[in-house]
Motif scaffolding. Structure first.
Motif, PDB file in Angstrom:
ATOM      1  N   ALA B 113       0.819  -1.216   0.000  1.00 53.12           N
ATOM      2  CA  ALA B 113       0.000   0.000   0.000  1.00 53.12           C
ATOM      3  C   ALA B 113       0.851   1.264   0.000  1.00 53.12           C
ATOM      4  CB  ALA B 113      -0.922  -0.005   1.213  1.00 53.12           C
ATOM      5  N   ASP B 114       2.125   1.146   0.332  1.00 54.40           N
ATOM      6  CA  ASP B 114       2.975   2.329   0.377  1.00 54.40           C
ATOM      7  C   ASP B 114       3.386   2.804  -1.015  1.00 54.40           C
ATOM      8  OD1 ASP B 114       4.434   0.904   3.301  1.00 54.40           O
ATOM      9  OD2 ASP B 114       3.070   2.629   3.210  1.00 54.40           O
ATOM     10  N   GLY B 115       3.263   1.929  -2.018  1.00 57.99           N
ATOM     11  CA  GLY B 115       3.549   2.352  -3.390  1.00 57.99           C
ATOM     12  C   GLY B 115       5.012   2.640  -3.674  1.00 57.99           C
ATOM     13  N   LEU B 116       5.896   2.070  -2.873  1.00 65.41           N
ATOM     14  CA  LEU B 116       7.337   2.268  -3.095  1.00 65.41           C
ATOM     15  C   LEU B 116       8.029   0.953  -3.419  1.00 65.41           C
ATOM     16  CD1 LEU B 116       8.040   4.787  -0.206  1.00 65.41           C
ATOM     17  CD2 LEU B 116       8.600   5.220  -2.606  1.00 65.41           C
ATOM     18  N   GLY B 117       7.249  -0.109  -3.574  1.00 62.15           N
ATOM     19  CA  GLY B 117       7.865  -1.422  -3.774  1.00 62.15           C
ATOM     20  C   GLY B 117       8.398  -1.945  -2.459  1.00 62.15           C
ATOM     21  N   PRO B 118       9.135  -3.073  -2.522  1.00 63.32           N
ATOM     22  CA  PRO B 118       9.660  -3.646  -1.284  1.00 63.32           C
ATOM     23  C   PRO B 118      10.781  -2.780  -0.729  1.00 63.32           C
ATOM     24  CG  PRO B 118       9.902  -5.164  -3.157  1.00 63.32           C
ATOM     25  CD  PRO B 118       9.486  -3.845  -3.699  1.00 63.32           C
ATOM     26  N   GLY B 119      10.853  -2.692   0.588  1.00 58.99           N
ATOM     27  CA  GLY B 119      11.925  -1.908   1.194  1.00 58.99           C
ATOM     28  C   GLY B 119      11.653  -1.683   2.660  1.00 58.99           C
ATOM     29  N   TYR B 120      12.495  -0.851   3.259  1.00 60.80           N
ATOM     30  CA  TYR B 120      12.331  -0.552   4.677  1.00 60.80           C
ATOM     31  C   TYR B 120      12.966   0.794   4.992  1.00 60.80           C
ATOM     32  CZ  TYR B 120      16.888  -2.912   4.374  1.00 60.80           C
ATOM     33  OH  TYR B 120      18.143  -3.307   3.987  1.00 60.80           O
ATOM     34  N   VAL B 121      12.645   1.301   6.161  1.00 64.16           N
ATOM     35  CA  VAL B 121      13.202   2.577   6.627  1.00 64.16           C
ATOM     36  C   VAL B 121      13.991   2.300   7.900  1.00 64.16           C
ATOM     37  CG1 VAL B 121      12.639   4.872   7.543  1.00 64.16           C
ATOM     38  CG2 VAL B 121      11.331   3.929   5.615  1.00 64.16           C
ATOM     39  N   THR B 122      15.189   2.866   7.976  1.00 66.01           N
ATOM     40  CA  THR B 122      16.017   2.680   9.164  1.00 66.01           C
ATOM     41  C   THR B 122      16.504   4.026   9.686  1.00 66.01           C
ATOM     42  OG1 THR B 122      18.158   2.570   8.013  1.00 66.01           O
ATOM     43  CG2 THR B 122      16.915   0.501   8.195  1.00 66.01           C
ATOM     44  N   GLN B 123      17.042   4.001  10.897  1.00 65.78           N
ATOM     45  CA  GLN B 123      17.732   5.182  11.415  1.00 65.78           C
ATOM     46  C   GLN B 123      18.997   5.405  10.609  1.00 65.78           C
ATOM     47  OE1 GLN B 123      16.617   7.134  13.680  1.00 65.78           O
ATOM     48  NE2 GLN B 123      15.161   5.948  14.900  1.00 65.78           N
ATOM     49  N   HIS B 124      19.335   6.670  10.428  1.00 66.09           N
ATOM     50  CA  HIS B 124      20.584   7.018   9.761  1.00 66.09           C
ATOM     51  C   HIS B 124      21.746   6.890  10.753  1.00 66.09           C
ATOM     52  CE1 HIS B 124      23.695   9.959   8.478  1.00 66.09           C
ATOM     53  NE2 HIS B 124      23.364   9.570   7.274  1.00 66.09           N
ATOM     54  N   VAL B 125      22.867   6.432  10.276  1.00 68.28           N
ATOM     55  CA  VAL B 125      24.075   6.358  11.107  1.00 68.28           C
ATOM     56  C   VAL B 125      25.134   7.253  10.468  1.00 68.28           C
ATOM     57  CG1 VAL B 125      25.935   4.861  11.961  1.00 68.28           C
ATOM     58  CG2 VAL B 125      23.578   4.010  11.855  1.00 68.28           C
ATOM     59  N   THR B 126      25.718   8.142  11.256  1.00 69.73           N
ATOM     60  CA  THR B 126      26.724   9.064  10.723  1.00 69.73           C
ATOM     61  C   THR B 126      28.058   8.358  10.578  1.00 69.73           C
ATOM     62  OG1 THR B 126      25.607  10.896  11.815  1.00 69.73           O
ATOM     63  CG2 THR B 126      27.885  11.265  11.116  1.00 69.73           C
ATOM     64  N   GLY B 127      28.703   8.571   9.449  1.00 69.94           N
ATOM     65  CA  GLY B 127      30.001   7.960   9.210  1.00 69.94           C
ATOM     66  C   GLY B 127      30.214   7.796   7.721  1.00 69.94           C
ATOM     67  N   ILE B 128      31.320   7.165   7.357  1.00 66.93           N
ATOM     68  CA  ILE B 128      31.631   6.963   5.943  1.00 66.93           C
ATOM     69  C   ILE B 128      31.712   5.479   5.638  1.00 66.93           C
ATOM     70  CG2 ILE B 128      32.909   9.141   5.766  1.00 66.93           C
ATOM     71  CD1 ILE B 128      35.483   7.250   5.655  1.00 66.93           C
ATOM     72  N   THR B 129      31.519   5.135   4.385  1.00 61.74           N
ATOM     73  CA  THR B 129      31.721   3.752   3.951  1.00 61.74           C
ATOM     74  C   THR B 129      32.805   3.655   2.882  1.00 61.74           C
ATOM     75  OG1 THR B 129      30.008   3.958   2.254  1.00 61.74           O
ATOM     76  CG2 THR B 129      29.331   3.058   4.388  1.00 61.74           C
ATOM     77  N   LEU B 130      33.151   4.765   2.248  1.00 60.93           N
ATOM     78  CA  LEU B 130      34.055   4.737   1.100  1.00 60.93           C
ATOM     79  C   LEU B 130      35.393   4.097   1.449  1.00 60.93           C
ATOM     80  CD1 LEU B 130      33.993   5.754  -1.862  1.00 60.93           C
ATOM     81  CD2 LEU B 130      35.282   7.743  -1.067  1.00 60.93           C
ATOM     82  N   GLY B 131      35.700   3.001   0.753  1.00 59.73           N
ATOM     83  CA  GLY B 131      36.869   2.190   1.094  1.00 59.73           C
ATOM     84  C   GLY B 131      38.172   2.960   1.141  1.00 59.73           C
ATOM     85  N   ARG B 132      38.439   3.758   0.116  1.00 56.53           N
ATOM     86  CA  ARG B 132      39.720   4.448   0.062  1.00 56.53           C
ATOM     87  C   ARG B 132      39.881   5.431   1.226  1.00 56.53           C
ATOM     88  NH1 ARG B 132      42.934   5.170  -4.557  1.00 56.53           N
ATOM     89  NH2 ARG B 132      43.085   7.376  -4.013  1.00 56.53           N
ATOM     90  N   ALA B 133      38.776   6.052   1.621  1.00 55.50           N
ATOM     91  CA  ALA B 133      38.852   6.998   2.734  1.00 55.50           C
ATOM     92  C   ALA B 133      39.061   6.261   4.049  1.00 55.50           C
ATOM     93  CB  ALA B 133      37.580   7.843   2.787  1.00 55.50           C
TER      94      ALA B 133
END
Lengths: 116, 347
Positions: B113-133
């Motif tokens: 019913a949400d019309g966004l397809g399958p998925g979920y909402v989570t809390q945001h976590v501050t930080g980086i993921t970029l490997g080189r950094a």
């Protein structure tokens, strides 16, 4: 010797240089990232063209035969010299696809990547 | 399978997502919710990640919308490539958090019913993921000193989770993994001697027994949110499975995912720190040879994925994308690393 000037690798490198030096610095985000990929792909193709032009050979065929012998089991994994031959295949492949992956050959060199 | 099926969304994705997300948040969480600062974090037509701010009056929090593709229907017999649905992914992350593992905190799972397809909402976590950094920026130098130890503790906690609490996970023995990946390879006309050698070598060294556990299967630099204190959150749980837990350490030590960093563990730390921490936290001795086996196998899997991506075609028969085609030329890297692991260099 080809009558075409400049050679194909010079043309390819010219495209790569244009993308890297002139176009990419004007881009951001997705397109900047894709432009960097494009530059690396073109440099790879230029290296392949130069290697094929200077060292034409039947390495590809020999590699296929070796692959078939390994796949059908006629070659044992511990065959003497097999690992060295496989490394030679990869050296040629990496010289084209990513020359930075393998460090300098001399074991005594301090720039050699750390042992595994 | 593309997420965007609605033509209105295709034309104005930002507005369409904003509208649907606002409706969804009001329906599930808070009738007075407002959505602001909606930013798309990732490109592509499959898995989409958006960040947004949820406000209600003075209260504001940063959140993440994850839209997930449906797992592909797979033809044929034999083991499947594990891919969790959005609901299963969310359930696994909730389970992880309940066992002290830093995973995203799920706020809601989307429904039809949400019309966004399958998925979920989570809390945001501050930080980086970029490997080189993560592996080289000075800001994370102190973090890097402790990350191998943290990784050992987190992995031990993941592997201690009760598998029966996640019955939707596929169980894959080492032989299953090899069968699956060999089948994926044989779908392509490739004749590479090192690929063939590696397939045979893995087959000849398959472990006969293991401690059946929940396995993340993609625990590596690039999938970890890192801040100046170290590892804050583990992402990308959707290919998790049940199996030999030591494969998670093998993946973490792959050279490809060190992003140029010197540390064998994730590019950020030492193998010794990782191993010692894992042993301490799990209360069991670590079979180092088994970790090496899985590191070798992880390289073979990545090599097979290089083949699949490099040969991926679009509907016109041309390369599906520049990025995918380019990955095909990375095939030599994991194959070189495979040989380094399983054979000593005598040349």
């Amino acid at each position: 010797m080809s009558i075409a000037i400049p050679s194909a690798d010079v043309l390819i490198t010219a495209v790569a240089d244009y993308l890297e030096r002139e176009l990419a610095p004007t881009l951001t985000g997705y397109h900047r990232f894709q432009a960097r990929i494009a530059v690396n792909v073109l440099k790879t193709v230029a290296r392949e063209w130069r290697l094929d032009a200077t060292q034409p050979g039947t390495e590809g065929d020999a590699a296929h035969v070796l692959a078939e012998q390994l796949r059908d089991g006629s070659l044992a994994l511990d065959t003497p010299g097999l690992a060295d031959t496989l490394r030679d295949v990869l050296r040629r492949q990496l010289a084209v696809d990513n020359p930075t992956w393998i460090g300098p050959v001399t074991p005594a060199s301090p720039a050699t990547p750390q042992p595994r | 399978m593309p997420i965007i099926e609605d033509t209105a969304e295709a034309a104005a994705p930002q507005q369409a997502v904003h509208t649907a997300l606002t409706r969804a948040m009001r329906r599930h969480l808070d009738p007075d919710a407002q959505i602001t600062e909606l930013d798309r974090l990732t490109g592509g037509a499959t898995k989409q990640t958006w960040a947004f701010t949820l406000t209600n009056g003075a209260h504001a929090q940063r959140m993440i919308l994850q839209r997930c593709p449906e797992p592909a229907r797979q033809a044929g017999d034999g083991p499947r490539v594990p891919r969790l649905s959005a609901a299963e992914d969310a359930a696994l992350m909730r389970l992880a958090r309940a066992h002290g593992v830093p995973a995203p905190e799920v706020c809601l799972v989307l429904d039809d019913a949400d019309g966004l397809g399958p998925g979920y909402v989570t809390q945001h976590v501050t930080g980086i993921t970029l490997g080189r950094a993560v592996v080289r920026d000075a800001a994370y130098a102190r973090a890097r000193e402790r990350m191998a130890t943290q990784a050992g503790e987190i992995l031990a906690a993941i592997h201690a989770m009760p598998p029966q609490a996640a019955p939707f996970l596929d169980g894959l023995s080492p032989a299953d993994e090899l069968r699956l990946y060999t089948r994926l390879l044989r779908a392509h006309a490739v004749q590479h001697p090192v690929l063939e050698y590696a397939v045979r070598w893995i087959e000849a060294h398959l472990p006969g027994q293991w401690q059946d556990s929940i396995v993340h299967a993609d625990f590596r630099t690039g999938n970890l949110i890192v801040d100046e204190q170290g590892i804050r959150c583990v992402l990308d749980w959707e290919i998790a499975r049940r199996g030999d837990p030591l494969q998670d350490l093998g993946v973490l030590c792959m050279r490809t995912w060190r992003f140029g960093g010197a540390g064998h563990a994730g590019g950020f730390g030492s193998r010794e720190d990782l191993y010692a921490s894992y042993e301490r936290a799990s209360g069991r001795g670590l079979d180092v040879d088994r970790v090496r086996f899985w590191e070798a196998f992880a390289n073979l899997k990545w090599a097979i994925n290089c083949v699949r991506r490099g040969l991926a075609q679009g509907p016109d028969g041309r390369a599906a994308s520049l990025e995918l085609a380019a990955i095909g030329r990375r095939l030599g890297e994991p194959l070189w690393d495979f040989l380094d692991i399983v054979t000593p260099e005598t040349a």
